[in-house]
Design a protein around this motif. Structure first.
Motif, PDB file in Angstrom:
ATOM      1  N   GLY A 276     -60.317  56.528  60.733  1.00 49.34           N
ATOM      2  CA  GLY A 276     -60.665  54.871  60.134  1.00 49.34           C
ATOM      3  C   GLY A 276     -59.792  54.667  58.885  1.00 49.34           C
ATOM      4  N   ALA A 277     -58.747  55.521  58.883  1.00 51.38           N
ATOM      5  CA  ALA A 277     -57.627  55.022  57.781  1.00 51.38           C
ATOM      6  C   ALA A 277     -57.082  53.747  57.919  1.00 51.38           C
ATOM      7  N   PHE A 278     -57.058  52.988  59.345  1.00 46.41           N
ATOM      8  CA  PHE A 278     -56.752  51.967  59.483  1.00 46.41           C
ATOM      9  C   PHE A 278     -57.233  51.577  60.992  1.00 46.41           C
ATOM     10  N   THR A 279     -57.300  50.599  61.575  1.00 41.19           N
ATOM     11  CA  THR A 279     -57.836  49.811  62.615  1.00 41.19           C
ATOM     12  C   THR A 279     -57.841  50.666  63.609  1.00 41.19           C
ATOM     13  N   ASP A 280     -56.691  50.987  64.239  1.00 31.11           N
ATOM     14  CA  ASP A 280     -56.637  51.923  65.284  1.00 31.11           C
ATOM     15  C   ASP A 280     -56.957  53.570  65.371  1.00 31.11           C
ATOM     16  N   ALA A 281     -57.210  53.857  64.112  1.00 28.95           N
ATOM     17  CA  ALA A 281     -57.322  55.485  63.584  1.00 28.95           C
ATOM     18  C   ALA A 281     -58.788  55.898  64.254  1.00 28.95           C
ATOM     19  N   ARG A 282     -58.900  56.157  65.409  1.00 31.53           N
ATOM     20  CA  ARG A 282     -60.285  56.665  65.880  1.00 31.53           C
ATOM     21  C   ARG A 282     -60.586  57.861  65.888  1.00 31.53           C
ATOM     22  N   SER A 283     -59.510  58.605  65.422  1.00 33.88           N
ATOM     23  CA  SER A 283     -59.657  60.214  65.015  1.00 33.88           C
ATOM     24  C   SER A 283     -58.740  60.749  64.187  1.00 33.88           C
ATOM     25  N   ASP A 284     -58.961  61.897  63.740  1.00 37.11           N
ATOM     26  CA  ASP A 284     -57.832  62.392  62.623  1.00 37.11           C
ATOM     27  C   ASP A 284     -56.654  62.793  63.603  1.00 37.11           C
ATOM     28  N   ARG A 285     -55.461  62.823  62.992  1.00 31.83           N
ATOM     29  CA  ARG A 285     -54.500  63.229  63.874  1.00 31.83           C
ATOM     30  C   ARG A 285     -53.351  63.708  62.795  1.00 31.83           C
ATOM     31  N   ALA A 286     -52.961  65.050  63.173  1.00 28.69           N
ATOM     32  CA  ALA A 286     -51.942  65.818  62.557  1.00 28.69           C
ATOM     33  C   ALA A 286     -50.526  65.205  62.468  1.00 28.69           C
ATOM     34  N   GLY A 287     -49.898  65.087  61.203  1.00 27.46           N
ATOM     35  CA  GLY A 287     -48.476  64.576  61.244  1.00 27.46           C
ATOM     36  C   GLY A 287     -47.442  65.237  61.537  1.00 27.46           C
ATOM     37  N   LEU A 288     -46.321  64.985  61.553  1.00 24.98           N
ATOM     38  CA  LEU A 288     -45.170  65.637  62.267  1.00 24.98           C
ATOM     39  C   LEU A 288     -44.854  67.168  61.309  1.00 24.98           C
ATOM     40  N   PHE A 289     -45.055  66.907  60.130  1.00 17.74           N
ATOM     41  CA  PHE A 289     -44.869  68.034  59.319  1.00 17.74           C
ATOM     42  C   PHE A 289     -45.777  69.266  59.744  1.00 17.74           C
TER      43      PHE A 289
END
Length: 452
Positions: free
Chosen positions: A218-231
């Protein structure tokens, strides 16, 4: 210290006799009357051979020999004893002694033994050096090259592969900066972890932040699930940040905070996630100038530039051009099924004379084209791209006998500055160093000549 010998015996008179006698044979001798004193001296001074008596108080000669073999296996040990029994000789050899002689000592015979021991050590050192040199060449087989600049890169890589220090790889576009990052991963302690790469110039700041730090649902329009960043994805491995010199200033501040705290906060998240990665960054920009012009944060620059590796341009690598070209010929010939074995002499001369502004990447593309179009078993001049066939090296001055044809000083300066800038790939900091100018003076001259 040449032919440096350490004598260990609790009989001072014996030590002095051996020092005096061996000096006539060109040996530089020191002595100690106790094994622990000898070991302490070896920590501060280099010796080619150790000569030790077998029977001494406290630590005996066999124990001393075993200690030296365990900690300094490169130093031969010669054991002296008054007891020439087979059991004693076997004990000395088992302890790792190079040789074994009996009292009374024949100084001339001892000198011959020591000369052989010195030669033995020198030979072992040469074999070790050659093996290491061969191993280092094979270690970095993805970065082909035997030129002095590339050997310098290989040597530095060998020193830092097992470190976790941040590395900044600099060099012109097409020199192979990512290959350096991959070598650090493949050969380092994090080789079992992931290698994750991202081009910091290829995406806008909001997307780059999401890629690096991740995002919450929900962070932005297409953020349908949590996603881990590259770090987080790269934890346990290496994170390669390419083209860091093009990162927006706002993102630089966020990156600095993450590197300082070793934690990231996903976009839209309310908690910080720790990460464990080795950071390798790369740029073809002149970061010193970018810092001076406040286009790159100085604190971030020092954070990522703990160790800097400068990848040389292809034009500075001499015959590496031909070594690389031959490798590419074999690679593309095998891929296309053509029987092309190498370079013709004239083609090789053109490759050596060309300036290679696109570096290794341009050479690779040129050879791929040449293999595709050639009708022969060797690459000819006509198989090369037109820009390489017709290239003529630029010159700073025009040689002329007629004074009317000589260039004014201002024109000579313009041409020379342009030539230096071309040689250093546009790096103003390096150009200023070559020209003996401060950066501000160089900027003023470039503006004056319309080259700023």
């Amino acid at each position: 210290m040449s032919n440096a010998i350490l004598i260990v015996d609790d009989d001072v008179a014996m030590c002095e006799m051996l020092v005096k006698g061996l000096a006539r044979g060109g040996f530089d001798c020191r002595f100690r009357t106790a094994a622990d004193e000898a070991l302490a001296l070896m920590e501060t001074e280099p010796f080619d051979v150790v000569v030790t008596d077998l029977n001494m108080r406290a630590m005996n000669g066999l124990e001393l020999c075993a200690r030296i073999v365990a900690n300094r296996p490169d130093v031969p040990v010669v054991v002296i004893t008054a007891f020439g029994s087979l059991e004693t000789a076997v004990g000395a050899i088992r302890a790792g002694a190079y040789d074994f002689i009996t009292k009374p000592v024949d100084v001339e015979a001892l000198a011959l033994t020591l000369a052989r021991a010195v030669e033995h050590r020198a030979l072992r050192e040469e074999v070790r050096r050659l093996r290491q040199e061969l191993a280092e060449t094979r270690r970095f087989d993805e970065m082909i090259g035997e030129s002095a600049p590339m050997k310098k890169v290989h040597s530095l890589l060998a020193q830092i592969v097992d470190s976790d220090a941040s590395v900044l790889v600099t060099g012109e576009s097409g020199t192979g900066k990512e290959l350096v990052a991959r070598a650090l991963h493949r050969l380092g302690t994090r080789k079992t972890g992931p290698f994750v790469a991202i081009n910091c110039a290829a995406m806008p700041e909001p997307l780059l932040e999401s890629e690096l730090f991740g995002h919450a649902r929900g962070a932005f329009t297409d953020a349908r699930s949590d996603r881990a960043g590259l770090f987080v994805q790269a934890s346990g491995g290496v994170l390669f940040l390419d083209e860091i010199g093009d990162m927006p200033l706002g993102m630089q501040a966020k990156l600095l905070r993450a590197l300082q705290e070793r934690k990231v906060r996903p976009v839209g998240g309310d908690r910080e996630i720790p990460f464990d990665v080795r950071i390798v960054t790369a740029t073809n920009r002149d970061l010193d100038t970018a810092v001076a012009e406040q286009r790159f944060r100085e604190d971030l620059y020092f954070r990522v530039n703990v160790i800097q590796i400068v990848v040389p341009p292809l034009r500075a690598r001499g015959n590496d051009v031909l070594v690389l070209a031959q490798s590419f010929v074999e690679q593309f010939a095998a891929r296309s099924g053509k029987k092309v074995t190498g370079l013709g002499t004239a083609a090789a001369e053109r490759l050596l004379s060309y300036a290679w502004p696109g570096n290794v990447r341009e050479l690779q593309n040129a050879i791929e084209r040449a293999v595709a179009v050639t009708r022969f078993g060797e690459i000819t001049v006509e198989d090369l791209p037109e820009r390489i066939r017709d290239y003529r090296a630029s010159h700073v001055l025009v040689v002329a006998e007629d004074p009317s044809e000589l260039a004014p000083m201002e024109e000579v300066e313009r041409r020379y500055i342009a030539r230096v800038m071309e040689s250093v790939g546009g790096n103003k900091t390096l150009a200023a160093r070559v020209l003996g100018l401060d950066r501000k003076t160089l900027y003023n001259k470039l503006a004056k000549h319309g080259a700023g």
